[in-house]
Design a protein around this motif. Sequence first.
Motif, PDB file in Angstrom:
ATOM      1  N   PHE A   1      49.448  34.845  62.086  1.00 54.14           N
ATOM      2  CA  PHE A   1      50.856  34.791  61.694  1.00 54.14           C
ATOM      3  C   PHE A   1      51.040  33.925  60.449  1.00 54.14           C
ATOM      4  N   ASP A   2      51.988  34.304  59.611  1.00 53.49           N
ATOM      5  CA  ASP A   2      52.334  33.460  58.462  1.00 53.49           C
ATOM      6  C   ASP A   2      52.899  32.121  58.922  1.00 53.49           C
ATOM      7  N   LEU A   3      53.714  32.171  59.969  1.00 53.84           N
ATOM      8  CA  LEU A   3      54.362  30.971  60.493  1.00 53.84           C
ATOM      9  C   LEU A   3      54.144  30.873  61.994  1.00 53.84           C
ATOM     10  N   VAL A   4      53.808  29.669  62.440  1.00 52.78           N
ATOM     11  CA  VAL A   4      53.806  29.350  63.868  1.00 52.78           C
ATOM     12  C   VAL A   4      54.814  28.223  64.064  1.00 52.78           C
ATOM     13  N   SER A   5      55.780  28.439  64.945  1.00 53.98           N
ATOM     14  CA  SER A   5      56.840  27.453  65.150  1.00 53.98           C
ATOM     15  C   SER A   5      56.895  27.015  66.608  1.00 53.98           C
ATOM     16  N   ALA A   6      57.313  25.768  66.793  1.00 53.95           N
ATOM     17  CA  ALA A   6      57.513  25.219  68.145  1.00 53.95           C
ATOM     18  C   ALA A   6      58.637  24.197  68.042  1.00 53.95           C
ATOM     19  N   PHE A   7      59.848  24.643  68.273  1.00 52.88           N
ATOM     20  CA  PHE A   7      61.021  23.783  68.141  1.00 52.88           C
ATOM     21  C   PHE A   7      61.388  23.198  69.506  1.00 52.88           C
ATOM     22  N   GLN A   8      61.324  21.866  69.597  1.00 49.76           N
ATOM     23  CA  GLN A   8      61.625  21.138  70.837  1.00 49.76           C
ATOM     24  C   GLN A   8      60.736  21.633  71.981  1.00 49.76           C
TER      25      GLN A   8
ATOM     26  N   SER B   1      47.762  30.153  62.445  1.00 45.50           N
ATOM     27  CA  SER B   1      48.673  30.262  61.304  1.00 45.50           C
ATOM     28  C   SER B   1      47.908  30.584  60.015  1.00 45.50           C
ATOM     29  N   LYS B   2      48.545  31.395  59.166  1.00 45.18           N
ATOM     30  CA  LYS B   2      48.003  31.659  57.832  1.00 45.18           C
ATOM     31  C   LYS B   2      48.548  30.661  56.809  1.00 45.18           C
ATOM     32  N   ARG B   3      49.820  30.263  57.004  1.00 46.11           N
ATOM     33  CA  ARG B   3      50.491  29.476  55.970  1.00 46.11           C
ATOM     34  C   ARG B   3      51.181  28.222  56.506  1.00 46.11           C
ATOM     35  N   TYR B   4      52.115  28.409  57.440  1.00 43.97           N
ATOM     36  CA  TYR B   4      53.019  27.330  57.827  1.00 43.97           C
ATOM     37  C   TYR B   4      52.998  27.049  59.321  1.00 43.97           C
TER      38      TYR B   4
ATOM     39  N   PHE C   1      47.816  18.713  58.493  1.00 39.64           N
ATOM     40  CA  PHE C   1      48.603  19.578  57.621  1.00 39.64           C
ATOM     41  C   PHE C   1      49.037  18.845  56.358  1.00 39.64           C
ATOM     42  N   GLU C   2      49.454  19.632  55.394  1.00 36.50           N
ATOM     43  CA  GLU C   2      50.252  19.111  54.291  1.00 36.50           C
ATOM     44  C   GLU C   2      51.693  19.054  54.781  1.00 36.50           C
ATOM     45  N   VAL C   3      52.318  17.902  54.681  1.00 34.71           N
ATOM     46  CA  VAL C   3      53.701  17.749  55.129  1.00 34.71           C
ATOM     47  C   VAL C   3      54.620  18.072  53.952  1.00 34.71           C
ATOM     48  N   ILE C   4      55.239  19.231  53.983  1.00 29.46           N
ATOM     49  CA  ILE C   4      56.159  19.630  52.912  1.00 29.46           C
ATOM     50  C   ILE C   4      57.390  18.728  52.932  1.00 29.46           C
TER      51      ILE C   4
ATOM     52  N   PHE D   1      62.733  17.249  62.401  1.00 32.35           N
ATOM     53  CA  PHE D   1      62.028  18.432  61.903  1.00 32.35           C
ATOM     54  C   PHE D   1      60.832  18.032  61.044  1.00 32.35           C
ATOM     55  N   TYR D   2      59.741  18.800  61.219  1.00 33.10           N
ATOM     56  CA  TYR D   2      58.543  18.632  60.402  1.00 33.10           C
ATOM     57  C   TYR D   2      58.161  20.004  59.859  1.00 33.10           C
ATOM     58  N   ILE D   3      58.222  20.155  58.535  1.00 27.57           N
ATOM     59  CA  ILE D   3      57.888  21.418  57.872  1.00 27.57           C
ATOM     60  C   ILE D   3      56.497  21.257  57.284  1.00 27.57           C
ATOM     61  N   LEU D   4      55.529  21.938  57.885  1.00 29.22           N
ATOM     62  CA  LEU D   4      54.115  21.714  57.606  1.00 29.22           C
ATOM     63  C   LEU D   4      53.466  22.957  57.004  1.00 29.22           C
ATOM     64  N   LYS D   5      52.417  22.732  56.236  1.00 26.61           N
ATOM     65  CA  LYS D   5      51.701  23.839  55.594  1.00 26.61           C
ATOM     66  C   LYS D   5      50.203  23.626  55.751  1.00 26.61           C
ATOM     67  N   LYS D   6      49.488  24.721  55.978  1.00 23.64           N
ATOM     68  CA  LYS D   6      48.037  24.620  56.038  1.00 23.64           C
ATOM     69  C   LYS D   6      47.501  24.226  54.667  1.00 23.64           C
ATOM     70  N   ARG D   7      46.522  23.379  54.650  1.00 25.72           N
ATOM     71  CA  ARG D   7      45.914  22.992  53.387  1.00 25.72           C
ATOM     72  C   ARG D   7      45.100  24.149  52.821  1.00 25.72           C
TER      73      ARG D   7
END
Length: 219
Positions: free
Chosen positions: A93-100, A121-124, A188-191, A204-210
């Motif tokens: 997946f481009d994005l993997v999310s887990a909110f709360q 994850s591929k990206r975020y 991760f890289e923390v955007i 919120f933490y918006i993260l990206k794969k290095r």
Amino acid sequence: MTDYQRQVDTKHYSFKGYFHKFRWMSYWYQLKEIVDRPDITSQLDIGPGSLFLKKTLEVHRPDLKYTSMDIDSNLGSDVVGSVTSIPFPDQSFDLVSAFQVLEHIKFEDFETALKEMERVSKRYVFISLPHNVPSFDFQFKLPGIKRFSLAIKIPFGQKHVFNGQHYWEVGKRGYSAKRILSILTRHFEVITEYVPFENQYHHFYILKKRVWDCWWSHR
């Protein structure tokens, strides 16, 4: 690693009990982070709750292939599975999310979950966590002047007590915001990371794969 079971009944997600106005604003930030990034075309949403995010993305990002996963088979998610052992191949997946979500597993499994989210994850990777310390917030608006908002969180160091759902929370003793950010930075890289003014409880933490991680997994 703990064999986790569901913690809440489906009635937990009723309108009056779950959809208070502060949570509405948290959904707005979730949507904004996704809609603003056209390079996200597929998403695995872990712990989707009421599936409100899915239904809203169908309107605002109809091109997005959305997949939900939850440990509770009664919630109608696409896949039943645990965040500590995600049943998908690498870079699915481009994005993997887990909110709360991640506060519902023991802290000893936190990095295991992060590694699993990074793997598929591929990206975020986007997450939010409860940040439970006292806060002072102030807002005012005068005619002709832009609205001014200020919020300050006050570290308190209160000991966390398991309440049947949350094993830990940011800001509690041993789980400082600094420590959590340090762990995330290892993976991760923390955007960006922020606490919305409108909901001081959600961090919120918006993260990206290095780039290195992405290249290595393609070898």
